[in-house]
Motif scaffolding. Sequence first.
Motif, PDB file in Angstrom:
ATOM      1  N   ARG A 118       1.011  -0.712   0.076  1.00 38.54           N
ATOM      2  CA  ARG A 118       0.198  -0.376  -0.443  1.00 38.54           C
ATOM      3  C   ARG A 118       0.459   1.068   0.184  1.00 38.54           C
ATOM      4  O   ARG A 118       1.905   1.504   0.610  1.00 38.54           O
ATOM      5  CB  ARG A 118      -0.508  -0.153   1.251  1.00 38.54           C
ATOM      6  N   ASP A 119       0.564   1.838  -1.349  1.00 34.25           N
ATOM      7  CA  ASP A 119       1.693   3.526  -0.791  1.00 34.25           C
ATOM      8  C   ASP A 119       2.993   3.064  -0.755  1.00 34.25           C
ATOM      9  O   ASP A 119       3.906   4.025  -0.589  1.00 34.25           O
ATOM     10  CB  ASP A 119       0.716   4.847   0.245  1.00 34.25           C
TER      11      ASP A 119
ATOM     12  N   ALA B  60      -0.779   8.529   3.037  1.00 32.00           N
ATOM     13  CA  ALA B  60      -1.495   8.258   1.998  1.00 32.00           C
ATOM     14  C   ALA B  60      -1.911   9.299   1.280  1.00 32.00           C
ATOM     15  O   ALA B  60      -1.344  10.491   1.557  1.00 32.00           O
ATOM     16  CB  ALA B  60      -2.559   7.426   2.737  1.00 32.00           C
ATOM     17  N   ARG B  61      -3.154   9.671   0.746  1.00 28.28           N
ATOM     18  CA  ARG B  61      -3.210  10.877   0.240  1.00 28.28           C
ATOM     19  C   ARG B  61      -3.930  12.111   1.318  1.00 28.28           C
ATOM     20  O   ARG B  61      -3.754  12.983   1.090  1.00 28.28           O
ATOM     21  CB  ARG B  61      -5.482  10.332  -0.772  1.00 28.28           C
ATOM     22  N   ASP B  62      -4.725  11.473   2.186  1.00 24.80           N
ATOM     23  CA  ASP B  62      -5.161  12.697   3.364  1.00 24.80           C
ATOM     24  C   ASP B  62      -3.692  12.699   4.323  1.00 24.80           C
ATOM     25  O   ASP B  62      -3.699  13.837   4.672  1.00 24.80           O
ATOM     26  CB  ASP B  62      -5.902  11.478   4.021  1.00 24.80           C
ATOM     27  N   ASP B  80       1.416   7.827   8.559  1.00 26.72           N
ATOM     28  CA  ASP B  80       0.157   7.513   9.784  1.00 26.72           C
ATOM     29  C   ASP B  80       1.397   6.713  10.774  1.00 26.72           C
ATOM     30  O   ASP B  80       1.351   5.567   9.760  1.00 26.72           O
ATOM     31  CB  ASP B  80      -0.455   6.987   9.190  1.00 26.72           C
ATOM     32  N   LYS B  83       0.136   2.864  12.153  1.00 35.87           N
ATOM     33  CA  LYS B  83       0.599   1.548  11.930  1.00 35.87           C
ATOM     34  C   LYS B  83       2.276   0.803  12.254  1.00 35.87           C
ATOM     35  O   LYS B  83       1.649  -0.673  12.602  1.00 35.87           O
ATOM     36  CB  LYS B  83       0.881   1.648  10.795  1.00 35.87           C
ATOM     37  N   GLY B 121       3.061   5.067  -3.942  1.00 36.36           N
ATOM     38  CA  GLY B 121       3.679   5.952  -3.305  1.00 36.36           C
ATOM     39  C   GLY B 121       3.977   6.917  -4.119  1.00 36.36           C
ATOM     40  O   GLY B 121       5.955   7.816  -3.477  1.00 36.36           O
TER      41      GLY B 121
END
Lengths: 140, 141
Positions: A118-119, B60-62, B80, B83, B121
């Motif tokens: 993810r990302d 992440a996008r936010d 973030d 995690k 990413g």
Amino acid sequence: MARLPSPFDTVQGLQQALDSFRTSSWLDASPSGGGAYPPINVFRKGEDFALIAELPGVKKSDIEVQVKGRTVRITGGKAVDYPAGSAVHRRERLVGRFDRAISLPFEIDAERVQAESRDGVLALLLTRAEHDKPRTITVS
Amino acid sequence: MNDTTAKTDTAPTPQELAVREKKELPGEEKTIPGRFFVPSTDVYETEDGLTLVMEMPGAARDGLDISLEEGVLRVEGRLDFSKYQGLGPVYTEYNVGHYARSFSLSDKVDQDNIGAKLEDGVLTLTLPKAPAARPRRIAVS
């Protein structure tokens, strides 16, 4: 006043650990894989381990993960494309292929490996194989 | 700027990927927890505009903050860290942190039509040229 554990503490602890663990020999280089890309971080999560690697710009379909015994192998490739007729002013992103094998100090249960990307971050959740887990012996 | 090199010349040759240490953001100091790193960035220009491709794995996008003020484009990608809660590091090779970088733009950029896309990413920013700055072909009659 009692302080509750906050995400800030997690960040602090992580950063400290990252600084001090640089020279750790916890993992030995494995002869079966090529280079040292991608760099990886390994975390303990209770009984399990999480192996995390940053692979920005690598598509999920271009990542291959193999697990056998104690070894995890991550292979893949990354391509960067510039449109035709463009003038490139700055080129810092790396491109190429990678092939890395990591030997962990325990046997991995290959059936229970969870892989998530993810990302641009690949996370593998590795469970220790049942037959490799230590047994508690009652002293009589 | 007038470079119209063919694609075969600009496309990087594939090779074995090497490990590169992240560069910490020089200059300004932050007061939020976590470090800031400089994202690896490609910049290329076509007839239509400028494209910036920035690698920010984990953002992440936010967590993205893109601003344009007085000709300075500022990109921030925050991670973030929640995690990582409950994870104990046992072996580490790379540092984890936020990303930040700024670029000063020429005023030839059409500032109202900037596009941003985040994928795997990688943040791609497209900055179209202002109509006045586009190359024009003048026909000789």
